[in-house]
Design an enzyme around this catalytic site. Structure first.
Site, PDB file in Angstrom:
ATOM      1  N   HIS A  17       0.841  -1.207   0.000  1.00 59.19           N
ATOM      2  CA  HIS A  17       0.000   0.000   0.000  1.00 59.19           C
ATOM      3  C   HIS A  17       0.871   1.250   0.000  1.00 59.19           C
ATOM      4  O   HIS A  17       0.625   2.201  -0.751  1.00 59.19           O
ATOM      5  CB  HIS A  17      -0.898   0.039   1.249  1.00 59.19           C
ATOM      6  CG  HIS A  17      -1.912  -1.044   1.344  1.00 59.19           C
ATOM      7  ND1 HIS A  17      -1.988  -1.867   2.445  1.00 59.19           N
ATOM      8  CD2 HIS A  17      -2.899  -1.431   0.509  1.00 59.19           C
ATOM      9  CE1 HIS A  17      -2.983  -2.711   2.280  1.00 59.19           C
ATOM     10  NE2 HIS A  17      -3.554  -2.481   1.104  1.00 59.19           N
ATOM     11  N   LYS A  41     -17.867  -7.565   7.982  1.00 54.55           N
ATOM     12  CA  LYS A  41     -16.497  -8.075   7.930  1.00 54.55           C
ATOM     13  C   LYS A  41     -15.873  -8.050   9.316  1.00 54.55           C
ATOM     14  O   LYS A  41     -16.068  -7.108  10.079  1.00 54.55           O
ATOM     15  CB  LYS A  41     -15.683  -7.202   6.960  1.00 54.55           C
ATOM     16  CG  LYS A  41     -14.359  -7.802   6.571  1.00 54.55           C
ATOM     17  CD  LYS A  41     -13.738  -7.004   5.426  1.00 54.55           C
ATOM     18  CE  LYS A  41     -12.385  -7.559   5.069  1.00 54.55           C
ATOM     19  NZ  LYS A  41     -11.711  -6.781   4.043  1.00 54.55           N
ATOM     20  N   SER A 127      -2.494  -7.975   2.764  1.00 55.59           N
ATOM     21  CA  SER A 127      -2.907  -7.846   4.164  1.00 55.59           C
ATOM     22  C   SER A 127      -3.298  -9.195   4.752  1.00 55.59           C
ATOM     23  O   SER A 127      -3.017  -9.466   5.917  1.00 55.59           O
ATOM     24  CB  SER A 127      -4.075  -6.863   4.289  1.00 55.59           C
ATOM     25  OG  SER A 127      -3.662  -5.564   3.984  1.00 55.59           O
TER      26      SER A 127
END
Length: 151
Positions: A17, A41, A127
């Site tokens: 990122h 989530k 991630s």
């Protein structure tokens, strides 16, 4: 003023990122790192932690803002008066997935998506892999900025 939104869950922010953000800085006057909130989530790191990781990493960069949002990214773009969505691509599978989203977003809102390819030294980082290493007690310091690894 050219503004872009870089949306994601950033659970956690990774060096991949960071690579995309840093390389996009010369292209835009402002980049909003937009942490999406999805109540369905389950996140490993709290929203506050994820915000703090990013803010700490970019504390000396005035072109970066960190905000949270829920709902459609295109609606958030309109609310923030942003014409570009920034996305990183690691591999062909990312491209196919992101292309469909970009075309949908453009159909919904005329917002353009700008894709940057990740650098070869960070293209393998995700991630989900970082979370798995972290969950099992592994050293994540070579995959994330210092603001995350010192947590």
């Amino acid at each position: 003023m050219k503004k872009a939104i870089f949306p994601g869950s950033f659970d956690p922010i990774t060096l991949g990122h960071v690579d995309i953000i840093n390389r996009a800085l010369p292209l835009f006057d402002e980049i909003i790192i937009a942490i999406g909130v999805n109540s369905d989530k389950k996140y490993m790191f709290s929203l506050e932690d994820r915000e703090n990781f990013i803010k700490e990493n970019y504390k000396n960069e005035p072109k970066i803002k960190v905000l949270t949002y829920s709902g459609l990214t295109t609606d958030f773009c309109k609310k923030m008066n942003v014409d570009f969505i920034l996305r990183g691509l690691r591999n062909p599978a990312d491209f196919e997935f992101e292309k469909a989203i970009a075309q949908t977003n453009r159909k919904l809102s005329n917002i353009e998506t700008v894709f940057l390819l990740t650098s070869s030294d960070t293209a393998f980082i995700s991630s989900s892999i970082v979370r798995d290493v972290y969950r099992h007690g592994g050293d994540i310091s070579s995959f994330v900025p210092e603001s995350v690894s010192k947590k």
